[in-house]
Design an enzyme around this catalytic site. Structure first.
Site, PDB file in Angstrom:
ATOM      1  CG  HIS A  40      -1.823  -1.116   1.413  1.00  0.00           C
ATOM      2  ND1 HIS A  40      -1.679  -2.061   2.406  1.00  0.00           N
ATOM      3  CD2 HIS A  40      -2.918  -1.484   0.713  1.00  0.00           C
ATOM      4  CE1 HIS A  40      -2.661  -2.931   2.322  1.00  0.00           C
ATOM      5  NE2 HIS A  40      -3.427  -2.627   1.302  1.00  0.00           N
ATOM      6  NE  ARG A 191      -8.088 -12.350   2.958  1.00  0.00           N
ATOM      7  CZ  ARG A 191      -8.730 -11.593   2.053  1.00  0.00           C
ATOM      8  NH1 ARG A 191      -8.074 -11.076   1.038  1.00  0.00           N
ATOM      9  NH2 ARG A 191     -10.015 -11.365   2.172  1.00  0.00           N
TER      10      ARG A 191
HETATM   11  P1  AMP Z   1      -6.301  -4.165  -0.259  1.00  0.00           P
HETATM   12  O1  AMP Z   1      -6.162  -3.316   0.961  1.00  0.00           O
HETATM   13  O2  AMP Z   1      -5.743  -5.541  -0.100  1.00  0.00           O
HETATM   14  O3  AMP Z   1      -7.689  -4.122  -0.843  1.00  0.00           O
HETATM   15  O4  AMP Z   1      -5.368  -3.504  -1.361  1.00  0.00           O
HETATM   16  C1  AMP Z   1      -5.475  -2.146  -1.682  1.00  0.00           C
HETATM   17  C2  AMP Z   1      -4.615  -1.865  -2.896  1.00  0.00           C
HETATM   18  O5  AMP Z   1      -3.249  -2.181  -2.591  1.00  0.00           O
HETATM   19  C3  AMP Z   1      -5.001  -2.719  -4.101  1.00  0.00           C
HETATM   20  O6  AMP Z   1      -4.882  -1.928  -5.275  1.00  0.00           O
HETATM   21  C4  AMP Z   1      -3.973  -3.809  -4.078  1.00  0.00           C
HETATM   22  O7  AMP Z   1      -3.724  -4.391  -5.334  1.00  0.00           O
HETATM   23  C5  AMP Z   1      -2.761  -3.057  -3.581  1.00  0.00           C
HETATM   24  N1  AMP Z   1      -1.787  -3.993  -3.007  1.00  0.00           N
HETATM   25  C6  AMP Z   1      -2.020  -4.946  -2.068  1.00  0.00           C
HETATM   26  N2  AMP Z   1      -0.886  -5.655  -1.838  1.00  0.00           N
HETATM   27  C7  AMP Z   1       0.055  -5.152  -2.660  1.00  0.00           C
HETATM   28  C8  AMP Z   1       1.430  -5.465  -2.904  1.00  0.00           C
HETATM   29  N3  AMP Z   1       2.047  -6.451  -2.261  1.00  0.00           N
HETATM   30  N4  AMP Z   1       2.101  -4.740  -3.824  1.00  0.00           N
HETATM   31  C9  AMP Z   1       1.475  -3.737  -4.508  1.00  0.00           C
HETATM   32  N5  AMP Z   1       0.190  -3.384  -4.314  1.00  0.00           N
HETATM   33  C10 AMP Z   1      -0.509  -4.087  -3.411  1.00  0.00           C
END
Ligand code: AMP
Length: 285
Positions: A40, A191
């Site tokens: 993020h 996660r």
């Molecule tokens: P989430 O909080 O999991 O819904 O993710 C929010 C945003 O962060 C989404 O656009 C995800 O694809 C991105 N994201 C999550 N994990 C990663 C990562 N390891 N590398 C790059 N972007 C990420």
């Protein structure tokens, strides 16, 4: 000193972004479900380097969780998230409660990107990508003209969001950002926090499976079924891992390919204990 403005109100969020544009600033939007990590952070930093005002949203969207999924146990660390967002350069954080986003309960209007949402995550998690597309459309409607930053980590989600923007003419430029990984290759994910030490040690098997298939392609492998088998075999070599899917797909349509010609995307979903992890990588033949 913190310059982050935090609001849980949709009208305040909308006005903050309108005011920024009115003052001549471009707006960057980083939608998240919180429990922020380096992945993020990379999105927020990229937005802050390219936009005059960066807005981070933190909302664990119940619409994208199916019955029996981990909505209740999804990690929530709002105070730490605000510290990270501030340090990474965000100017606004929108942290709505469920009733702010969906005042009448589950919305009567939902958004489904057909085709792209049907395989992979869509097949394993019915309704998930409709939940994602619906909350993203709601956030885009509140945010107004902006650049929106999404991670390649959720490759199908990124494809769905791009299509949503194209089909519904949102005034949004979608920016896809590379996956950030731990030193052992595991993709950063909220996660991961729930993995036991043994499960954490097993989790790099997703990345290892992708690397096996990528190496086979580099040395001339073109048969997609053989590549799927390679990934499956690597996952089954790890006792704590249980495969959901291992696929070789076209990077634009996400349809499975029979043989590798040009660019493909390798995608995996694996259960590690009670956590379901996903990962992917691109490879060019
Ligand atoms: P989430 O909080 O999991 O819904 O993710 C929010 C945003 O962060 C989404 O656009 C995800 O694809 C991105 N994201 C999550 N994990 C990663 C990562 N390891 N590398 C790059 N972007 C990420």
């Amino acid at each position: 000193m913190s310059s982050l403005a935090v609001t849980d109100r949709a009208d305040v969020f909308r006005k903050a972004l309108d005011d920024a544009r009115g003052a001549g600033l471009s707006v960057g939007l980083v939608p998240t479900m919180g429990a922020l990590h380096r992945g993020h952070e990379s999105l927020i930093r990229r937005s802050a380097s390219e936009c005059g005002l960066t807005a981070v949203t933190v909302f664990v969207n119940p619409l994208q969780f199916g019955p029996g999924e981990d909505l209740e146990t999804y990690p929530r660390h709002l105070d730490a998230d605000l510290v990270l967002a501030d340090a990474a350069g965000a100017g606004v954080a929108f942290t709505p409660a469920e009733a702010e986003m969906y005042p009448d309960g589950a919305p009567a209007t939902t958004v489904t990107v057909s085709g792209l949402s049907e395989g992979l995550e869509g097949a394993s998690r019915p309704g998930h990508l409709t939940g994602v597309a619906t909350v993203v459309a709601t956030l885009f409607a509140l945010a107004g003209p902006c650049r929106a930053y999404f991670g390649e980590k959720d490759f199908q989600q990124l494809a769905v969001v791009r299509r949503l923007v194209a089909d519904l003419s949102f005034p949004v430029e979608v920016v896809g950002c590379p996956t950030v990984r731990e030193p052992d290759g595991l993709a950063c994910s909220s996660r991961n926090l729930r993995l036991s030490p043994e499960e954490r040690a097993a989790a790099p098997v997703l990345h290892a499976a992708l690397e096996d298939a990528a190496a086979a392609i580099r040395s001339g492998g073109r048969d997609a079924d053989r590549l799927r088998r390679l990934m499956r075999d690597r996952v089954s070599s790890e006792p704590l891992a249980r495969l959901d899917y291992a696929e070789v797909v076209d990077p634009v349509t996400l349809a499975p390919v029979a043989s590798v010609a040009g660019d493909v995307r390798l995608v995996v979903a694996v259960w590690i204990g009670s956590s379901r992890l996903i990962d992917n990588r691109g490879v060019a033949a």
